[in-house]
Structures are given as C-alpha cells and as structure tokens.
Design a protein around this motif. Structure first.
Motif, PDB file in Angstrom:
ATOM      1  N   VAL A  90       0.841  -1.195   0.000  1.00 25.53           N
ATOM      2  CA  VAL A  90       0.000   0.000   0.000  1.00 25.53           C
ATOM      3  C   VAL A  90       0.876   1.244   0.000  1.00 25.53           C
ATOM      4  O   VAL A  90       1.912   1.290   0.674  1.00 25.53           O
ATOM      5  CB  VAL A  90      -0.919   0.034   1.245  1.00 25.53           C
ATOM      6  N   LEU A 146      -1.594  -0.766  -3.915  1.00 29.40           N
ATOM      7  CA  LEU A 146      -2.798   0.047  -3.805  1.00 29.40           C
ATOM      8  C   LEU A 146      -2.382   1.451  -3.407  1.00 29.40           C
ATOM      9  O   LEU A 146      -1.535   1.632  -2.531  1.00 29.40           O
ATOM     10  CB  LEU A 146      -3.729  -0.529  -2.738  1.00 29.40           C
ATOM     11  N   ARG A 196      -2.446  -1.116  -8.728  1.00 27.60           N
ATOM     12  CA  ARG A 196      -3.510  -2.096  -8.969  1.00 27.60           C
ATOM     13  C   ARG A 196      -4.879  -1.462  -8.782  1.00 27.60           C
ATOM     14  O   ARG A 196      -5.853  -1.872  -9.412  1.00 27.60           O
ATOM     15  CB  ARG A 196      -3.355  -3.309  -8.064  1.00 27.60           C
ATOM     16  N   ASP A 197      -4.970  -0.437  -7.904  1.00 23.68           N
ATOM     17  CA  ASP A 197      -6.219   0.278  -7.697  1.00 23.68           C
ATOM     18  C   ASP A 197      -5.958   1.460  -6.772  1.00 23.68           C
ATOM     19  O   ASP A 197      -4.819   1.691  -6.348  1.00 23.68           O
ATOM     20  CB  ASP A 197      -7.292  -0.623  -7.104  1.00 23.68           C
ATOM     21  N   PHE A 198      -7.026   2.175  -6.446  1.00 27.38           N
ATOM     22  CA  PHE A 198      -6.885   3.350  -5.577  1.00 27.38           C
ATOM     23  C   PHE A 198      -8.079   3.440  -4.637  1.00 27.38           C
ATOM     24  O   PHE A 198      -9.145   2.881  -4.888  1.00 27.38           O
ATOM     25  CB  PHE A 198      -6.807   4.637  -6.408  1.00 27.38           C
ATOM     26  N   GLY A 260     -10.204  -3.793   3.762  1.00 31.32           N
ATOM     27  CA  GLY A 260     -10.267  -3.768   2.310  1.00 31.32           C
ATOM     28  C   GLY A 260     -11.695  -3.657   1.794  1.00 31.32           C
ATOM     29  O   GLY A 260     -12.660  -3.543   2.560  1.00 31.32           O
ATOM     30  N   GLU A 263     -11.733  -0.367  -2.855  1.00 27.67           N
ATOM     31  CA  GLU A 263     -10.988  -0.060  -4.073  1.00 27.67           C
ATOM     32  C   GLU A 263     -11.872   0.605  -5.125  1.00 27.67           C
ATOM     33  O   GLU A 263     -13.021   0.210  -5.321  1.00 27.67           O
ATOM     34  CB  GLU A 263     -10.379  -1.348  -4.638  1.00 27.67           C
TER      35      GLU A 263
END
Length: 271
Positions: A90, A146, A196-198, A260, A263
C-alpha cells in the motif's frame, strides 16, 4: 492464524492523516517505509505525538531522507522493507502544503507550491515505472500496490460541501482545490498502469482534535471512475464541516488497509 502483515509506504507522514495511519500500522505490527526531508522530525513526531516506543519505530519503520519530487528517493520507499525484490502493498500519500495569504481578489490563499499534490503522485508513478522496467530487465514481475491519496471534499462530481459554505470554500481555497483535482485526475487516468487500484479520501476541513471513533463518523462514497457494468450504486457524499486527522488516519488503517473492499472509490468521512 493471524492475517499477514502489510507493508506500507508513507509520503507526507510528518503530520496529518498519513502520520496517524502510520502510527496505528506500527502499533499493530505492520512494516512501513517513509520518505522525509528530516527523518529525525518523523521519529520525534511518532514518539511524542503518537506515543510509539523508539524500539518499535526502529524495528518496523525504515525512513529514507529525500524529497517527494525526486523519483530516485521515492523509489527507495516503494520497495518492501521485508523483501527487496518486491514492492510495498500500500502507498499512502498525504503530501500537501498549507495555503498562504496574499492581497488578491482572484486568489487570496495560494499555495507556495501550487502543484505539490499533483507532482507527488506523478513522481510516485515515475518511480514505479522505473522499478517495473528494472524488474522486467531482470526477468521479474512486481505486484502493483494500492494507492491511497488524501484529497478533499470539494473535488467530487457531487457537492461534498455544505451549501452554507460552498461558495466561500471554493473561492478561498481555489488554489489547493485545483491541485487536488489535478492529482485525482492523474490517479483516475492511470487505469492500472502503475497501481492495482486506488482509494481516494475526501475529508472536509481537518482538525488536530482527538479521534472520536467509528460511532461518531458518517461515511459516504462515489466511484472514482464511472464504468459500464458497475453493479453497486454509489450512495454519494456524506456532507459535514469537520473531521479529525486522527479519525481519518484510523479509518484508512482499519477500513482500507486491514479490511479492504474500498478499491475504486472516493470516500467522504465526516462527523
């Protein structure tokens, strides 16, 4: 069996929301890196403001001295402190600057560095790109992290600010808001190239008060990027005036890093 401990890179950790999230991560046994222009300041901040024992800081936090505008320095903080052949899980970015006052009708509270938030994310992406290229040359593949940047409530598609302060908020804070919007735009246009994502955090006015905890928080969200086929309807922002930096840091750590499931969302947390 306990959950695997995360590795977390922190930018802008010498105060604010990221500092609070970092403190909780260290207390809970996660391993972190940070980039700081003055490492001693970060150590003192964690020890005095968040009561982190020096032994815990030394064991679980690796601090690199440098500037967030330097891709080489940023790259060091992006490498996992547990595995030099991997990236952190992260990335937290709370980089920003306080506005200053000037006698101007158009822009009364400009930033000393009007592109600091945007530049920080662009530099992180440049550093990641360099690391991916080096790994490919060596025949390796790196798992993308992330990204969790700290934005503000005035940046969404929907109104995230009370009508009573909407116009003065956008007028007085025009320069910081513009920087946050550009930063978000860089994140939204990445499309998985570097991360990979935000999860974009959009708090209202931040205070230095003590954390009140989950029971005092209201949480709303909207998608960062609208896509066809999204089956979960966004509830929209929760609109408020204030929230503590410690509460935002705690929410990031507990809900985003540990639990989690946020995302792709822009999250509004307020009292």
């Amino acid at each position: 069996m306990s959950a695997r401990k995360k590795t977390i890179a922190c930018f802008g950790a010498t105060g604010g929301c990221v500092g609070a999230a970092l403190a909780l991560a260290l207390k809970e046994g996660h391993y972190c890196t940070a980039l700081a222009r003055t490492p001693e300041k970060l150590h003192n901040f964690l020890a005095t403001y968040h009561d982190i024992p020096p032994s815990t800081i030394n064991e679980r936090l690796t601090v690199f001295e440098g500037d967030v505008k330097d891709p080489a320095a940023v790259s060091k903080a992006l490498i996992s402190p547990l595995d030099q052949g991997a990236l952190v899980d992260v990335i937290l970015s709370g980089v920003g600057a306080y506005p200053t006052f000037q006698w101007s009708i158009r822009q009364p509270f400009p930033l000393i560095d009007p592109t600091i938030c945007e530049t920080a994310i662009r530099t992180i992406f440049k550093a990641l790109s360099d690391l991916y290229s080096a790994a490919t040359t060596d025949g390796k593949s790196l798992t993308k992290p992330l990204l969790v940047p700290i934005s503000t409530a005035g940046c969404g598609r929907r109104r995230g600010i009370h009508l009573s302060i909407y116009l003065p908020y956008h007028y007085l804070l025009g320069s910081p808001l513009a920087d946050k919007r550009r930063m978000e735009d860089v994140v939204f246009k990445d499309h998985g190239e570097h991360i990979r994502d935000f999860v974009v955090m959009r708090p209202p006015f931040l205070t230095d008060g003590e954390a009140r905890g989950d029971s005092s928080l209201r949480v709303g969200w909207e998608w960062g990027v609208e896509k066809s086929g999204q089956t979960v309807k966004e509830p929209g922002p929760e609109i408020g005036y204030f929230v503590s930096r410690k509460d935002i840091g705690a929410w990031i750590f507990e809900k985003v890093i540990v639990e989690g499931g946020w995302e792709g969302k822009c999250v509004y947390v307020t009292y």
